[in-house]
Design a protein around this motif. Structure first.
Motif, short mmCIF file in Angstrom:
data_model
loop_
_atom_site.label_atom_id
_atom_site.label_comp_id
_atom_site.label_asym_id
_atom_site.label_seq_id
_atom_site.Cartn_x
_atom_site.Cartn_y
_atom_site.Cartn_z
N GLN A 6 8.70 -47.13 42.52
CA GLN A 6 7.09 -45.95 42.38
C GLN A 6 7.01 -45.67 41.36
N GLU A 7 5.77 -45.94 40.44
CA GLU A 7 5.16 -45.64 39.24
C GLU A 7 4.52 -44.34 39.77
N LEU A 8 4.97 -43.32 38.45
CA LEU A 8 4.46 -42.41 38.64
C LEU A 8 3.29 -41.76 37.23
N ASP A 9 2.17 -42.20 37.60
CA ASP A 9 2.21 -41.76 36.21
C ASP A 9 1.51 -40.58 35.77
N ASP A 10 0.54 -40.14 34.92
CA ASP A 10 0.08 -38.77 34.44
C ASP A 10 -1.45 -38.41 35.51
N ALA A 89 4.77 -28.23 42.67
CA ALA A 89 4.08 -28.14 42.02
C ALA A 89 3.51 -27.70 40.35
N GLN A 90 5.35 -26.89 40.41
CA GLN A 90 5.31 -26.48 38.94
C GLN A 90 5.81 -27.84 37.66
N TYR A 91 6.18 -28.66 37.69
CA TYR A 91 6.11 -29.50 37.90
C TYR A 91 4.92 -31.15 37.14
N PRO A 92 4.84 -31.08 36.16
CA PRO A 92 3.91 -32.70 35.94
C PRO A 92 4.28 -33.30 37.00
N ALA A 93 2.87 -34.18 37.98
CA ALA A 93 3.05 -35.02 38.82
C ALA A 93 4.11 -36.03 38.64
N PHE A 94 3.95 -36.28 37.58
CA PHE A 94 5.25 -37.90 37.27
C PHE A 94 6.88 -37.66 37.62
N PHE A 95 6.87 -35.90 37.59
CA PHE A 95 8.34 -35.48 37.95
C PHE A 95 8.51 -34.86 39.16
N GLN A 96 7.53 -34.86 40.11
CA GLN A 96 7.36 -33.57 40.58
C GLN A 96 8.80 -34.60 41.80
N ARG A 236 3.35 -42.55 30.57
CA ARG A 236 1.86 -42.73 31.26
C ARG A 236 2.42 -43.68 32.15
N ALA A 237 4.18 -43.72 32.71
CA ALA A 237 4.12 -44.45 33.62
C ALA A 237 5.95 -45.29 34.29
N SER A 238 6.02 -43.22 34.45
CA SER A 238 7.48 -43.39 34.94
C SER A 238 7.41 -43.11 35.91
#
Length: 278
Positions: A6-10, A89-96, A236-238
């Motif tokens: 799963q790619e979790l970008d910004d 939602a309190q976290y950046p999208a890539f870390f949720q 940009r690509a976690s």
């Protein structure tokens, strides 16, 4: 969660609209109940300006506020239904997704090469990290992310306690991010958390001639049902890895890192020695 990478970008994710949806619902319920923002603020302990920020989706309320507002506005659960999604939602999208897994994990392993892992950070250190973020974050976002990072540390109070292991390159504890006072406070925090029986903190000395993970930081998560997942942060690509071959490779790397790093008591000695420096 699929078994694929799963790619979790910004880029904005579907969950990023949750605060806006919640805010609109809060505003409508407040208006229907005939309650002014200032009145809701007095009951919940917030200013009218903060209530306005919640209603506009610019700030994310905590679970306590949501439950208080639900009761005061007689929302019958319409607001409390958002508690879990707002926590994400309190976290950046890539870390949720990582935050959700981390909260329920039974074992957590972290390898760090740049900054102190979030679970070990002090408030001042976290704020310094987010202040240095590029592109620059606005003040409200910085404070939101600091609060979210500190909220993750509730994992230390869970019962039964999870097993946590941290391996950090020596450069991480030597780097004086935020200035001398912030750095010293962070070192003291590392020593304090390292005293917990379920926590091991190890330093990879700069003099080591072998290093099992020169390709960068990662973390390993094991869930209550025995599922093993790896998270690899990257600009940009976690990514979250759930396929067994990739996770097994990173598990092998981490085992080697623990063997190559100093044992916990010698790692504490390094941190204590650094605290003695000026």
């Amino acid at each position: 969660m699929s078994e694929e990478v799963q790619e979790l970008d910004d880029q904005p994710q579907p969950d990023s609209v949750v605060p806006l949806i919640f805010g609109r619902l809060l505003k409508r319920l407040r208006a229907q109940a005939g309650v002014e923002r200032a009145e809701l603020g007095r009951v919940t302990g917030y200013s009218a300006a903060t209530i306005a920020s919640y209603e506009q989706g610019r700030r994310i309320p905590n679970a306590k506020f949501i439950m208080q507002a639900d009761e005061m506005l007689d929302a019958k659960g319409a607001l409390t239904d958002f508690v879990e999604e707002m926590e994400k939602a309190q976290y950046p999208a890539f870390f949720q997704d990582v935050a959700v897994l981390e909260k329920k994990a039974v074992t957590l392993y972290y390898f760090a090469v740049q900054g102190v892992p979030g679970l070990l950070q002090t408030e001042d250190y976290a704020r310094a990290m987010f202040t240095m973020w590029r592109p620059l974050l606005d003040e409200a976002t910085i404070e939101q992310r600091v609060a979210a990072r500190l909220a993750r540390q509730e994992v230390f109070e869970r019962k039964p306690a999870p097993t946590l292991s941290f391996v950090m390159d020596e450069s991480v504890v030597r780097r004086r991010l935020g200035g001398l006072a912030v750095w010293r406070g962070q070192l003291e925090q590392i020593l304090l958390i390292g005293q917990r029986r379920n926590v091991e903190i190890q330093i990879m000395p700069e003099t080591r001639e072998e290093h099992a993970a020169l390709d960068g930081p990662f973390s390993l998560i094991e869930t209550m049902n025995g599922r093993r997942i790896a998270y690899v942060p990257a600009d940009r690509a976690s990514r979250l890895f759930t396929d067994r071959s990739t996770v097994r490779k990173l598990e092998e790397q981490y085992s080697l890192l623990r063997a190559q790093a100093l044992p916990p008591h010698e790692s504490r000695d390094i941190v204590q020695k650094l605290l003695g420096e000026k």
